[in-house]
Motif scaffolding. Structure first.
Motif, mmCIF file in Angstrom:
data_model
loop_
_atom_site.group_PDB
_atom_site.id
_atom_site.type_symbol
_atom_site.label_atom_id
_atom_site.label_comp_id
_atom_site.label_asym_id
_atom_site.label_seq_id
_atom_site.Cartn_x
_atom_site.Cartn_y
_atom_site.Cartn_z
ATOM 1 N N ASN A 147 0.822 -1.212 0.000
ATOM 2 C CA ASN A 147 0.000 0.000 0.000
ATOM 3 C C ASN A 147 0.857 1.264 0.000
ATOM 4 O O ASN A 147 0.628 2.183 0.767
ATOM 5 C CB ASN A 147 -0.932 -0.004 1.215
ATOM 6 C CG ASN A 147 -1.955 -1.116 1.145
ATOM 7 O OD1 ASN A 147 -2.950 -1.012 0.441
ATOM 8 N ND2 ASN A 147 -1.698 -2.197 1.866
ATOM 9 N N TYR A 148 1.837 1.293 -0.880
ATOM 10 C CA TYR A 148 2.649 2.490 -1.025
ATOM 11 C C TYR A 148 2.062 3.377 -2.117
ATOM 12 O O TYR A 148 1.240 2.945 -2.936
ATOM 13 C CB TYR A 148 4.098 2.123 -1.341
ATOM 14 C CG TYR A 148 4.288 1.350 -2.637
ATOM 15 C CD1 TYR A 148 4.516 2.013 -3.842
ATOM 16 C CD2 TYR A 148 4.249 -0.040 -2.653
ATOM 17 C CE1 TYR A 148 4.690 1.316 -5.022
ATOM 18 C CE2 TYR A 148 4.415 -0.749 -3.824
ATOM 19 C CZ TYR A 148 4.632 -0.073 -5.016
ATOM 20 O OH TYR A 148 4.785 -0.773 -6.198
ATOM 21 N N ALA A 149 2.485 4.640 -2.109
ATOM 22 C CA ALA A 149 2.009 5.581 -3.129
ATOM 23 C C ALA A 149 2.894 5.459 -4.357
ATOM 24 O O ALA A 149 4.122 5.494 -4.269
ATOM 25 C CB ALA A 149 2.037 7.002 -2.587
ATOM 26 N N ALA A 161 0.405 5.389 1.104
ATOM 27 C CA ALA A 161 -0.942 5.880 0.782
ATOM 28 C C ALA A 161 -1.900 5.233 1.785
ATOM 29 O O ALA A 161 -2.353 4.106 1.600
ATOM 30 C CB ALA A 161 -1.330 5.522 -0.649
ATOM 31 N N ASP A 163 -5.259 4.779 4.118
ATOM 32 C CA ASP A 163 -6.712 5.042 4.049
ATOM 33 C C ASP A 163 -7.504 4.286 5.125
ATOM 34 O O ASP A 163 -8.698 4.061 4.992
ATOM 35 C CB ASP A 163 -7.266 4.701 2.669
ATOM 36 C CG ASP A 163 -6.997 3.258 2.257
ATOM 37 O OD1 ASP A 163 -6.433 2.502 3.077
ATOM 38 O OD2 ASP A 163 -7.343 2.889 1.122
ATOM 39 N N PRO A 180 -6.619 8.655 -0.479
ATOM 40 C CA PRO A 180 -5.695 8.254 0.593
ATOM 41 C C PRO A 180 -4.853 9.430 1.065
ATOM 42 O O PRO A 180 -4.679 10.426 0.370
ATOM 43 C CB PRO A 180 -4.819 7.191 -0.089
ATOM 44 C CG PRO A 180 -5.581 6.748 -1.290
ATOM 45 C CD PRO A 180 -6.371 7.943 -1.733
ATOM 46 N N SER A 204 -1.639 -0.231 7.163
ATOM 47 C CA SER A 204 -2.281 -1.454 6.677
ATOM 48 C C SER A 204 -1.601 -2.673 7.290
ATOM 49 O O SER A 204 -0.550 -2.574 7.931
ATOM 50 C CB SER A 204 -2.212 -1.520 5.151
ATOM 51 O OG SER A 204 -0.867 -1.726 4.739
ATOM 52 N N ASN A 261 -2.710 4.581 -4.885
ATOM 53 C CA ASN A 261 -2.254 3.424 -4.122
ATOM 54 C C ASN A 261 -1.813 2.342 -5.103
ATOM 55 O O ASN A 261 -2.469 2.084 -6.115
ATOM 56 C CB ASN A 261 -3.390 2.908 -3.238
ATOM 57 C CG ASN A 261 -2.917 1.881 -2.228
ATOM 58 O OD1 ASN A 261 -2.237 0.921 -2.570
ATOM 59 N ND2 ASN A 261 -3.301 2.066 -0.973
ATOM 60 N N GLU A 263 -1.995 -0.668 -4.906
ATOM 61 C CA GLU A 263 -2.955 -1.768 -4.961
ATOM 62 C C GLU A 263 -4.233 -1.382 -5.705
ATOM 63 O O GLU A 263 -5.140 -2.198 -5.827
ATOM 64 C CB GLU A 263 -3.318 -2.202 -3.535
ATOM 65 C CG GLU A 263 -2.209 -2.925 -2.792
ATOM 66 C CD GLU A 263 -2.047 -4.358 -3.267
ATOM 67 O OE1 GLU A 263 -2.923 -5.185 -2.969
ATOM 68 O OE2 GLU A 263 -1.051 -4.639 -3.952
ATOM 69 N N SER A 264 -4.315 -0.139 -6.163
ATOM 70 C CA SER A 264 -5.542 0.343 -6.804
ATOM 71 C C SER A 264 -5.221 0.945 -8.169
ATOM 72 O O SER A 264 -4.103 1.421 -8.423
ATOM 73 C CB SER A 264 -6.211 1.396 -5.914
ATOM 74 O OG SER A 264 -7.291 2.012 -6.582
ATOM 75 N N SER A 271 -4.400 14.508 -3.006
ATOM 76 C CA SER A 271 -4.401 13.598 -1.860
ATOM 77 C C SER A 271 -5.451 14.017 -0.839
ATOM 78 O O SER A 271 -5.991 15.122 -0.888
ATOM 79 C CB SER A 271 -3.014 13.580 -1.204
ATOM 80 O OG SER A 271 -2.786 14.806 -0.529
#
Length: 436
Positions: A147-149, A161, A163, A180, A204, A261, A263-264, A271
């Motif tokens: 979950n890094y930016a 990032a 959330d 995030p 996370s 993110n 993962e997204s 931001s």
């Protein structure tokens, strides 16, 4: 005489500052002392500071080592809030030290502490005293390989990032934070013995705290959900504290930066930092979630005057008004979980109060069949709101000798037994005297 005149002039010149301190009746026009490591932070974090100014706060910027630093003068506090943007400060200047900061909070004032990888022992000690422990490894940072930016510059996955927000409208406002929050800094955890601290922004489950420039030789001490990125504390005196391991989180660069993110697939043009910090500081500085209770009163049913004492089994009515500060005015506070206790050593009566949705809470109940010195107690604690603790003492007396009913229903068997005994004695006497 000259010295006396000068001291009078100094005192008069300070009166506007001493008199504009925080008032529970009108929490506005508050003065905040901002301590910086470098005055360049005024420009690099100007959006955050301008947001506070636009909401009516008077900011006083000083370097952390200023030899004239003082939080109070002539026994009066000069400020209502303290913002520590000086993570590298080994010691404060002037009359300010660890004890002074803690006394400031103990007096009901608010505190914001922002650290980074260069956090000094002084900053860590302040956090520890508030129930929050930073990672003991001075080179450790929060790392998250999932979950890094997404960034072309940051390749070590220390730009997070985040959330995972606390679910509380009182703390973060009613508007959902969709984007995030960018976080780059050090991890901290909440002391298990501290029941007053809350995680507002958590890491996370894939995050951990370690030195990003070296390989792990042993398992990290802080991992996953135990890592808090931003924490808050509401003390028992309703002083509020915010602690975070990222001073960059408040910067203009993070406020304006886009975020995605890893993962997204969704990329946000801006931001969530500005919204998150703005809403959270509204709570910290009592612009939201600040309650007051007024007009506590009680009387017998059918009367209006408050009696000096009650009698057992009296029917009484209890009233209290509760309001919430909206940032500009006091608005009625509406809830269905406010309770009153009729208390002597332990609660004899516990009633949930009804509300008219205009701030007035009320209930009726019967005084218990126990006499002594009782208290009406309202102790209200709800996530994100200032706690209320009120009590009002009232004695309760038994029936006087002439207030009992002439014939008590429960005593009828005893009445019957007495008359039966008298009748039996009469019959026995008649038979004994006139029988042969």
């Amino acid at each position: 005489m000259k010295k006396f005149s000068i001291s009078i002039l100094i005192t008069i010149s300070l009166l506007p500052f001493l008199c504009s301190s925080f008032s529970p009746e009108s929490p506005t026009d508050r003065r905040i002392l901002v301590l910086l490591d470098d005055f360049s932070l005024k420009s690099s974090h100007s959006i955050f500071f301008n947001s506070l100014k636009s909401r009516g706060f008077d900011l006083d910027f000083k370097l952390a080592d200023d030899p004239k630093l003082a939080l109070q003068r002539y026994g009066q506090y000069l400020y209502d809030g303290l913002v520590l943007f000086s993570p590298a400060a080994e010691r404060f200047g002037g009359a300010l030290d660890l004890t002074a900061v803690l006394d400031f909070v103990d007096s009901g004032h608010d505190l914001v502490v922002a650290a980074d990888a260069s956090a000094s022992d002084l900053i860590k000690s302040i956090a520890t005293e508030c129930g929050v422990d930073f990672d003991e490894d001075p080179s450790a940072m929060v790392i998250d390989h999932k979950n890094y930016a997404v960034s072309e510059i940051e390749g070590d996955h220390t730009l997070i990032a985040a959330d995972v927000f606390i679910q509380s409208d009182a703390i973060l406002g009613k508007t959902e934070i969709e984007a995030p929050v960018l976080f780059k800094g050090v991890a901290h955890s909440i002391n298990a013995a501290n029941r007053l601290a809350l995680k507002v922004l958590s890491a996370s489950s894939s995050a951990y705290s370690a030195n990003p420039s070296s390989k792990l030789s042993s398992p990290p001490s802080l991992t996953g959900a135990t890592i808090s990125l931003v924490s808050v504390v509401q003390a028992r005196n309703n002083a509020r504290i915010m602690i975070t391991g990222s001073i960059d989180m408040f910067s203009n660069r993070f406020f304006r930066s886009g975020v995605q993110n890893a993962e997204s697939t969704i990329k946000y043009e801006k931001s969530g930092n500005e919204q998150f910090v703005t809403e959270l500081t509204k709570w910290i500085f009592h612009e939201r979630g600040h309650l007051k209770a007024v007009n506590v009163r009680h009387h017998k049913v059918g009367e209006t005057d408050e009696p000096a004492m009650y009698r057992i089994k009296d029917d009484l009515e209890f009233y209290i008004e509760i309001y919430e500060w909206s940032g500009k005015s006091w608005e009625p506070y509406v809830a269905n979980d406010v309770q009153v206790q009729f208390y002597m050593m332990s609660p004899y009566v516990l009633k949930t109060l009804s509300t008219d949705d205009k701030g007035l809470y009320h209930t009726t109940f019967k005084v218990p069949d126990v006499y002594g010195v009782f208290q009406f107690k309202v102790e209200y604690q709800r996530l994100g709101y200032a706690s209320l603790s009120l009590s009002k003492q009232i004695p309760v007396r038994p029936f006087r000798h002439n207030e009992y009913e002439r014939f008590i229903t429960t005593a009828f068997p005893y009445y019957g037994a007495s008359f039966a005994t008298m009748a039996g004695f009469f019959v026995f006497s008649f038979v004994y005297l006139y029988s042969k």
